[in-house]
Design a protein around this motif. Structure first.
Motif, PDB file in Angstrom:
ATOM      1  N   ASP A 117      41.595  45.254  40.147  1.00  0.00           N
ATOM      2  CA  ASP A 117      40.186  44.644  40.080  1.00  0.00           C
ATOM      3  C   ASP A 117      39.379  44.690  41.367  1.00  0.00           C
ATOM      4  O   ASP A 117      39.671  43.956  42.278  1.00  0.00           O
ATOM      5  CB  ASP A 117      40.154  43.188  39.583  1.00  0.00           C
ATOM      6  CG  ASP A 117      38.861  42.402  39.799  1.00  0.00           C
ATOM      7  OD1 ASP A 117      38.993  41.185  39.719  1.00  0.00           O
ATOM      8  OD2 ASP A 117      37.784  42.894  40.007  1.00  0.00           O
ATOM      9  N   SER A 174      36.594  43.445  41.568  1.00  0.00           N
ATOM     10  CA  SER A 174      35.582  42.401  41.454  1.00  0.00           C
ATOM     11  C   SER A 174      35.584  41.551  42.718  1.00  0.00           C
ATOM     12  O   SER A 174      36.221  41.872  43.678  1.00  0.00           O
ATOM     13  CB  SER A 174      35.828  41.555  40.209  1.00  0.00           C
ATOM     14  OG  SER A 174      37.145  41.172  40.096  1.00  0.00           O
ATOM     15  N   ASN A 210      32.148  35.584  38.095  1.00  0.00           N
ATOM     16  CA  ASN A 210      32.477  36.993  37.886  1.00  0.00           C
ATOM     17  C   ASN A 210      31.168  37.787  37.782  1.00  0.00           C
ATOM     18  O   ASN A 210      30.398  37.599  36.839  1.00  0.00           O
ATOM     19  CB  ASN A 210      33.290  37.144  36.599  1.00  0.00           C
ATOM     20  CG  ASN A 210      33.934  38.509  36.508  1.00  0.00           C
ATOM     21  OD1 ASN A 210      33.506  39.448  37.165  1.00  0.00           O
ATOM     22  ND2 ASN A 210      34.973  38.607  35.687  1.00  0.00           N
ATOM     23  N   ASP A 257      41.564  46.694  37.706  1.00  0.00           N
ATOM     24  CA  ASP A 257      41.286  45.408  38.340  1.00  0.00           C
ATOM     25  C   ASP A 257      42.573  44.658  38.664  1.00  0.00           C
ATOM     26  O   ASP A 257      42.771  44.177  39.780  1.00  0.00           O
ATOM     27  CB  ASP A 257      40.435  44.528  37.410  1.00  0.00           C
ATOM     28  CG  ASP A 257      38.989  45.007  37.308  1.00  0.00           C
ATOM     29  OD1 ASP A 257      38.611  45.899  38.081  1.00  0.00           O
ATOM     30  OD2 ASP A 257      38.253  44.466  36.460  1.00  0.00           O
ATOM     31  N   ILE A 262      43.985  43.391  42.337  1.00  0.00           N
ATOM     32  CA  ILE A 262      44.218  41.971  42.624  1.00  0.00           C
ATOM     33  C   ILE A 262      45.680  41.755  42.998  1.00  0.00           C
ATOM     34  O   ILE A 262      46.009  41.061  43.962  1.00  0.00           O
ATOM     35  CB  ILE A 262      43.856  41.095  41.405  1.00  0.00           C
ATOM     36  CG1 ILE A 262      42.350  41.100  41.182  1.00  0.00           C
ATOM     37  CG2 ILE A 262      44.333  39.656  41.613  1.00  0.00           C
ATOM     38  CD1 ILE A 262      41.906  40.322  39.957  1.00  0.00           C
ATOM     39  N   ARG A 315      43.472  33.181  41.647  1.00  0.00           N
ATOM     40  CA  ARG A 315      42.636  34.376  41.473  1.00  0.00           C
ATOM     41  C   ARG A 315      42.946  35.084  40.157  1.00  0.00           C
ATOM     42  O   ARG A 315      42.035  35.498  39.423  1.00  0.00           O
ATOM     43  CB  ARG A 315      42.837  35.344  42.637  1.00  0.00           C
ATOM     44  CG  ARG A 315      41.896  36.554  42.565  1.00  0.00           C
ATOM     45  CD  ARG A 315      40.444  36.102  42.718  1.00  0.00           C
ATOM     46  NE  ARG A 315      39.508  37.215  42.566  1.00  0.00           N
ATOM     47  CZ  ARG A 315      38.876  37.515  41.442  1.00  0.00           C
ATOM     48  NH1 ARG A 315      39.095  36.802  40.350  1.00  0.00           N
ATOM     49  NH2 ARG A 315      38.020  38.516  41.404  1.00  0.00           N
ATOM     50  N   GLN A 362      41.692  32.971  37.166  1.00  0.00           N
ATOM     51  CA  GLN A 362      40.248  33.101  37.025  1.00  0.00           C
ATOM     52  C   GLN A 362      39.880  34.437  36.382  1.00  0.00           C
ATOM     53  O   GLN A 362      39.035  34.516  35.487  1.00  0.00           O
ATOM     54  CB  GLN A 362      39.566  32.981  38.388  1.00  0.00           C
ATOM     55  CG  GLN A 362      38.055  33.182  38.327  1.00  0.00           C
ATOM     56  CD  GLN A 362      37.543  34.045  39.469  1.00  0.00           C
ATOM     57  OE1 GLN A 362      38.222  34.983  39.895  1.00  0.00           O
ATOM     58  NE2 GLN A 362      36.380  33.719  39.973  1.00  0.00           N
ATOM     59  N   TYR A 363      40.542  35.498  36.835  1.00  0.00           N
ATOM     60  CA  TYR A 363      40.217  36.830  36.321  1.00  0.00           C
ATOM     61  C   TYR A 363      40.531  36.947  34.833  1.00  0.00           C
ATOM     62  O   TYR A 363      39.702  37.406  34.031  1.00  0.00           O
ATOM     63  CB  TYR A 363      40.982  37.911  37.090  1.00  0.00           C
ATOM     64  CG  TYR A 363      40.664  39.283  36.561  1.00  0.00           C
ATOM     65  CD1 TYR A 363      39.480  39.919  36.901  1.00  0.00           C
ATOM     66  CD2 TYR A 363      41.516  39.903  35.661  1.00  0.00           C
ATOM     67  CE1 TYR A 363      39.149  41.159  36.377  1.00  0.00           C
ATOM     68  CE2 TYR A 363      41.199  41.147  35.120  1.00  0.00           C
ATOM     69  CZ  TYR A 363      40.015  41.769  35.485  1.00  0.00           C
ATOM     70  OH  TYR A 363      39.680  42.978  34.944  1.00  0.00           O
ATOM     71  N   TYR A 364      41.733  36.533  34.431  1.00  0.00           N
ATOM     72  CA  TYR A 364      42.120  36.639  33.025  1.00  0.00           C
ATOM     73  C   TYR A 364      41.188  35.824  32.128  1.00  0.00           C
ATOM     74  O   TYR A 364      40.788  36.281  31.042  1.00  0.00           O
ATOM     75  CB  TYR A 364      43.560  36.174  32.830  1.00  0.00           C
ATOM     76  CG  TYR A 364      44.594  37.019  33.540  1.00  0.00           C
ATOM     77  CD1 TYR A 364      44.486  38.406  33.595  1.00  0.00           C
ATOM     78  CD2 TYR A 364      45.704  36.425  34.152  1.00  0.00           C
ATOM     79  CE1 TYR A 364      45.429  39.178  34.250  1.00  0.00           C
ATOM     80  CE2 TYR A 364      46.660  37.193  34.804  1.00  0.00           C
ATOM     81  CZ  TYR A 364      46.519  38.558  34.850  1.00  0.00           C
ATOM     82  OH  TYR A 364      47.468  39.308  35.506  1.00  0.00           O
ATOM     83  N   ASN A 418      38.046  34.950  32.768  1.00  0.00           N
ATOM     84  CA  ASN A 418      36.733  35.603  32.733  1.00  0.00           C
ATOM     85  C   ASN A 418      36.713  36.778  31.761  1.00  0.00           C
ATOM     86  O   ASN A 418      35.744  36.988  31.022  1.00  0.00           O
ATOM     87  CB  ASN A 418      36.337  36.089  34.123  1.00  0.00           C
ATOM     88  CG  ASN A 418      35.870  34.960  35.027  1.00  0.00           C
ATOM     89  OD1 ASN A 418      35.608  33.856  34.579  1.00  0.00           O
ATOM     90  ND2 ASN A 418      35.773  35.242  36.320  1.00  0.00           N
ATOM     91  N   GLU A 419      37.782  37.554  31.770  1.00  0.00           N
ATOM     92  CA  GLU A 419      37.837  38.714  30.881  1.00  0.00           C
ATOM     93  C   GLU A 419      37.959  38.293  29.418  1.00  0.00           C
ATOM     94  O   GLU A 419      37.392  38.947  28.529  1.00  0.00           O
ATOM     95  CB  GLU A 419      39.006  39.627  31.274  1.00  0.00           C
ATOM     96  CG  GLU A 419      38.765  40.419  32.543  1.00  0.00           C
ATOM     97  CD  GLU A 419      37.575  41.361  32.421  1.00  0.00           C
ATOM     98  OE1 GLU A 419      37.382  41.976  31.349  1.00  0.00           O
ATOM     99  OE2 GLU A 419      36.805  41.469  33.397  1.00  0.00           O
TER     100      GLU A 419
END
Length: 584
Positions: free
Chosen positions: A3, A5, A32, A53, A57, A72, A75-77, A79-80
């Motif tokens: 990621d 991002s 995000n 991504d 990460i 982190r 948050q990423y999972y 958001n996706e």
């Protein structure tokens, strides 16, 4: 898995002086900034982005026990998952709907794995204590290339070294205990921190004169302290002495962990029901084994198995045998037009020999892109040579060859890289190992496939082995069997050589395998077998069509493949419900 991002910004310096400030620092979720998907963005593009991504990460936040890493990723999972909801699911074609469900399932799985890791890592940090905080802060500051204060860093590492010495003394004096599964993870964590700290030191050393001057003494000391601590944990808390490559220690995930894993694999059965399937299939194998045993003139199938094990080739002849067996199976499926075999897949197949060290973990063949042959080397003990030759005899090898090559893993891996390769992110043993085992079932049924009593015993040995894998692997994770009991089970119920049984259990509980990997062989094969029976019986498609469609779908739970090729109506909240096993 990566990621690019928004990586978190930070104003912190690695020149801290108190534990409280460092321990309290946690990653603060950012917004995000990647745009939500447009109706025209193919789901496959989103999948590829997620793969890249997560890879990045994972590489950046590399300390596995770090709270910042966990925050982190979480948050990423999340958001996706939220972004997925912006897709007009009902308007998507069937392939895209399947991709959408695969990605959703993957993200939910990763969140659950993260939760499990947090719990396991908390046990590790409870055991290791506060020294880890000093090291983690420096590693994470280096990733963000924060200013470094060499003098403060030297002070921090000195404190950490003293804490490590105190912890090690407690372990050596038997004042500190831990469950072996926690201790194994702790030793791995210490070794990982040592490696990351070495990279941190190498990054600044000589490029920053003051850093080099201050750290010339503290760094070698903490490096040695970490090495000694990992050895002490392994030796005292785990029970693995220096040079010991035989002790087996695993990390059971418990019933709740298994239920979550089964949900992700779209298997609507409980662990107990799957163990019952393993027992039912084992009983069938025993019946068939007795038929072949009587044909060979024996009364006990263990005696017939011994007869088969003695039929091995002389040293140096195994590669020639394996090549012949591979050609036999490849020619058979092509001659009977059972599946499409691309020319390059057959032509460019390679063979390698397995090292003696690797054979401790993998006593039998390995396959995939190439065939890796397990057979004794001149440096092994006499007993190990005989066990390896007996365990890789002619009749065992016959089934192994087509399982690993064509029509098994070699053929599947060829397709995986060329047709919808983005779906490799969703790798599942129920699809991959299930496919290879499925061919063991199919060729057993096929009257054209030559089967002497010895051949049948060789095939049944592996089939009993797959049954046993379901039983012992699930019972291990349920806490109902120890690794040693798993070894004994394979020796007694399948007829393994003890060395090969130990290798199988070691690979199951200490290798890089998920908790359902070993159960996935037979259960995945039973799924594909049941689906083939249903579709061919209804005249829905021909056999070669079915096999080619499975290969061209790449990786996914078998139930989702069923939904794909039958054009089943799919909804966003798709739940597994296919009870594929008759009589349960």
């Amino acid at each position: 898995m990566r990621d690019p991002s928004n990586l978190p910004s930070s104003s912190r310096s690695s020149s801290f002086s108190t534990l409280d400030r460092t321990a309290a620092r946690v990653f603060e979720p950012q917004i995000n900034t990647r745009a939500p998907p447009s109706p025209k963005e193919p789901v496959r593009d989103r999948i590829k982005s997620v793969e890249e991504d997560v890879y990045e990460i994972d590489a950046f936040y590399k300390v596995e026990i770090s709270a910042q890493r966990h925050s982190r990723l979480k948050q990423y999972y999340e958001n996706e998952l939220n972004a997925l909801e912006d897709y007009p699911f009902e308007m998507l074609p069937q392939e895209d709907k399947v991709d959408w469900l695969l990605l959703k399932n993957y993200l939910n799985l990763k969140l659950r794995e993260l939760e499990l890791d947090v719990k396991r890592n908390q046990n590790v940090t409870n055991l290791l204590g506060n020294f880890t905080i000093y090291i983690i802060d420096h590693i994470e500051s280096r990733q963000s290339v924060m200013p470094i204060d060499g003098r403060q860093a030297a002070s921090n590492l000195t404190i950490a070294t003293q804490l490590i010495a105190g912890l090690r003394a407690q372990i050596l004096d038997r004042r500190l205990y831990a469950d072996p599964s926690v201790a194994v993870r702790a030793a791995r964590t210490v070794t990982s921190l040592q490696s990351h700290l070495k990279e941190w030191y190498s990054f600044y050393k000589d490029y920053d004169p003051l850093f080099t001057w201050w750290l010339s003494d503290p760094y070698p000391k903490i490096d040695k302290a970490l090495e000694d601590l990992a050895s002490t944990i392994n030796e005292v808390l785990v029970g693995i002495k220096p040079g010991d490559t035989d002790t087996i220690v695993g990390e059971p995930i418990g019933r709740d962990g298994l239920l979550h894993a089964l949900e992700s694999e779209m298997i609507p059965y409980t662990p107990e029901e799957l163990i019952e399937i393993g027992n039912k299939e084992y009983a069938w194998c025993e019946t068939e084994m007795m038929k072949a045993t009587i044909e060979l003139g024996y009364e006990d199938w263990h005696d017939a198995l011994e007869h088969v094990k003695r039929e091995y080739v002389e040293p140096g002849k195994q590669p020639e045998l394996v090549r012949k067996l591979i050609d036999e199976a490849t020619g058979f499926v092509k001659r009977h037009d059972l599946v499409t075999v691309p020319q390059i897949c057959e032509e460019a197949m390679q063979m390698f020999m397995m090292s003696p060290e690797r054979q401790k973990m993998n006593p039998f063949f390995l396959g995939g892109d190439s065939i890796i042959v397990s057979y004794p080397t001149s440096g092994m003990s006499h007993e190990d040579k005989l066990m390896s030759m007996r365990g890789n005899n002619i009749h065992f090898a016959r089934a192994t060859a087509f399982h690993e090559m064509i029509p098994g893993h070699r053929l599947q891996f060829h397709y995986m890289k060329r047709v919808r390769p983005y779906r490799q992110l969703f790798f599942t043993p129920f699809c991959t190992e299930g496919w290879a085992f499925y061919w063991e079932m199919l060729l057993w049924d096929n009257e054209e496939w030559k089967k002497t009593p010895e051949n049948r015993i060789g095939m049944l040995f592996w089939r009993m082995h797959r049954c046993a894998r379901i039983i012992f692997s699930l019972k291990f994770h349920l806490g109902e069997m120890t690794p040693q009991e798993c070894v004994d089970f394979l020796v007694q119920k399948v007829g393994h050589e003890r060395a090969t049984a130990e290798g199988e259990v070691r690979r199951s509980v200490m290798g890089d395998y998920g908790p359902l990997y070993q159960a996935g062989y037979m259960l995945g094969g039973l799924q594909i077998y049941a689906l083939r029976k249903e579709l061919l019986g209804l005249g829905y498609m021909k056999e070669k069509q079915f096999h080619d469609a499975f290969l061209e779908s790449n990786q996914m739970p078998v139930e989702l493949f069923k939904a794909l090729i039958t054009s089943q109506y799919l909804q966003r909240d798709f739940k597994s419900q296919w009870r594929f096993y008759e009589g349960l």
